[in-house]
Design an enzyme around this catalytic site. Sequence first.
Site, mmCIF file in Angstrom:
data_model
loop_
_atom_site.group_PDB
_atom_site.id
_atom_site.type_symbol
_atom_site.label_atom_id
_atom_site.label_comp_id
_atom_site.label_asym_id
_atom_site.label_seq_id
_atom_site.Cartn_x
_atom_site.Cartn_y
_atom_site.Cartn_z
ATOM 1 N N ARG A 49 -5.711 -1.485 -9.833
ATOM 2 C CA ARG A 49 -6.886 -1.110 -9.055
ATOM 3 C C ARG A 49 -6.474 -1.210 -7.599
ATOM 4 O O ARG A 49 -5.614 -2.004 -7.250
ATOM 5 C CB ARG A 49 -8.026 -2.089 -9.306
ATOM 6 C CG ARG A 49 -8.436 -2.099 -10.749
ATOM 7 C CD ARG A 49 -9.471 -3.153 -10.999
ATOM 8 N NE ARG A 49 -9.768 -3.161 -12.431
ATOM 9 C CZ ARG A 49 -10.850 -3.694 -12.963
ATOM 10 N NH1 ARG A 49 -11.745 -4.259 -12.180
ATOM 11 N NH2 ARG A 49 -11.050 -3.662 -14.260
ATOM 12 N N ASP A 51 -8.346 -1.450 -3.632
ATOM 13 C CA ASP A 51 -9.613 -1.576 -2.925
ATOM 14 C C ASP A 51 -9.912 -0.321 -2.120
ATOM 15 O O ASP A 51 -9.022 0.468 -1.802
ATOM 16 C CB ASP A 51 -9.564 -2.757 -1.956
ATOM 17 C CG ASP A 51 -9.470 -4.090 -2.683
ATOM 18 O OD1 ASP A 51 -10.075 -4.217 -3.751
ATOM 19 O OD2 ASP A 51 -8.775 -4.986 -2.166
ATOM 20 N N TYR A 115 4.106 -3.868 -2.846
ATOM 21 C CA TYR A 115 3.148 -3.484 -1.815
ATOM 22 C C TYR A 115 3.797 -3.593 -0.440
ATOM 23 O O TYR A 115 4.719 -4.381 -0.239
ATOM 24 C CB TYR A 115 1.929 -4.416 -1.832
ATOM 25 C CG TYR A 115 0.918 -4.101 -2.911
ATOM 26 C CD1 TYR A 115 -0.110 -3.205 -2.672
ATOM 27 C CD2 TYR A 115 0.992 -4.714 -4.150
ATOM 28 C CE1 TYR A 115 -1.056 -2.926 -3.659
ATOM 29 C CE2 TYR A 115 0.046 -4.440 -5.145
ATOM 30 C CZ TYR A 115 -0.973 -3.541 -4.885
ATOM 31 O OH TYR A 115 -1.894 -3.265 -5.849
ATOM 32 N N ARG A 207 -3.410 -9.061 0.800
ATOM 33 C CA ARG A 207 -4.161 -9.111 2.057
ATOM 34 C C ARG A 207 -4.339 -10.557 2.536
ATOM 35 O O ARG A 207 -4.328 -10.819 3.745
ATOM 36 C CB ARG A 207 -5.506 -8.396 1.886
ATOM 37 C CG ARG A 207 -5.310 -6.881 1.672
ATOM 38 C CD ARG A 207 -6.549 -6.179 1.153
ATOM 39 N NE ARG A 207 -7.669 -6.340 2.065
ATOM 40 C CZ ARG A 207 -8.909 -5.939 1.774
ATOM 41 N NH1 ARG A 207 -9.166 -5.345 0.608
ATOM 42 N NH2 ARG A 207 -9.886 -6.112 2.639
#
Lengths: 255, 255
Positions: A49, A51, A115, A207
């Site tokens: 998923r 955001d 990421y 994050r």
Amino acid sequence: MKVLLRIAYLGTAYHGYQVQPNGVTVQQKLNEAAADLFGFDCDVTGCSRTDSGVHARDFAVTIAEKGKTGLDTAIGADRLPQALNARLPDDIAVLSASFVPDAFHARYDVKSKRYEYLIWNGRERDPFLLDRAWHLPAPFDEAAIEEMRRGASAFVGRHDFSALRDSGADTDEKDAVREVCEVSLTKNGDLISFRVRADGFLYHMVRIMTGTLVDVGRGRMAADDLPRLLAAGDRRRMGATAPAAGLYLDRVFYE
Amino acid sequence: MKVLLRIAYLGTAYHGYQVQPNGVTVQQKLNEAAADLFGFDCDVTGCSRTDSGVHARDFAVTIAEKGKTGLDTAIGADRLPQALNARLPDDIAVLSASFVPDAFHARYDVKSKRYEYLIWNGRERDPFLLDRAWHLPAPFDEAAIEEMRRGASAFVGRHDFSALRDSGADTDEKDAVREVCEVSLTKNGDLISFRVRADGFLYHMVRIMTGTLVDVGRGRMAADDLPRLLAAGDRRRMGATAPAAGLYLDRVFYE
């Protein structure tokens, strides 16, 4: 057989990957394009998923006929990217396509994901990085970057990452143990890049890592304290959750 | 004294730099921000015009009080970028500011300008280059790139560039003689970059150069024929005008 797509998207216009009642999502656009191309309703399964506002340079999805384990099509894999791209908005692109066995699962078969988080450290904003990086104008000097790099190395290994998870996500995370196999933090001109690869990520994990490293760079937290704070498992001792717009799913790795 | 700003902007949302009756322009946004900051109407003078959708990484403007040759302000040059950026949309940024004599002219005092044109040569589109590059999926191989490079070298020097000018512009170009001092053409992965620096440019000149080089790369025109075709001065013998979105004003040079 299923269709496996590698896609990229600019997340700015989307409420994340996953279909949801309010807001347009990447999955919804893929569903519509696939149904239009194949002529039947489809199940589109993503590798992850993301955001709202998060981008992907490499994201994997499988497509099967709705309610089935695979699909039948006469369209060759080499023609699928163009055929789907013609049915998708310009900020989503199918980069390549292949056929995989019905048993393949886009999410459970992921070995690791990488990421990248981008911080724009120029004094003034960069219009070309609008919605694509976190603008922090106060300069990080070489010593601060080195301290952040030492902080990042504390994330490496197999740990319980409860301290780096936000609550409130509608997730099915059973535990918080993940293995981080690679981190890097570099500054190229005024652009800071933080990369992390792991076998899985918790809600907001990258994050929060980024927000925490920024605190380390600012001297609000010592890199040497990070292992202890991580082990304590208290979200409140970590940095703020960095904005979504700087985050990129950079690469998905399968077997 | 006048204020000299170096700015950057993403041109996608604008009908070019110059104020015009239909459509929002960069100059108009600068005018509004300057009037709001200084408390009086201003004349904003740009180093150049850019077409609708063209970007600038470095663009220069001067600001004077409306109808006067300069302005008075108590705001220091170091505080101007932030003060103006707070009053500008996020896709325009003031990068730096200084004070220059009233006699300085943002446009007439330009010694040279450098443009870059980006072509995305990947098979599928790149969402991150949407509105930022011209997508040409058919691959240019090394031989084609080398031929384009040879073609580009034909632009170097002091020439009458009538063949590389579109009509219809509301310009004050007196003649078509310009001096091109530098060109380069590189392919990095699937991204082709064409750069050209000259003492001035005609209407659509870089975009026609790009379209012509693409014809050379495709074998529709021979690099060796370019000097002769340029000298003939016939726009119809050159390539198509490449789309605006791939073009960047890269740098403006003053004395």
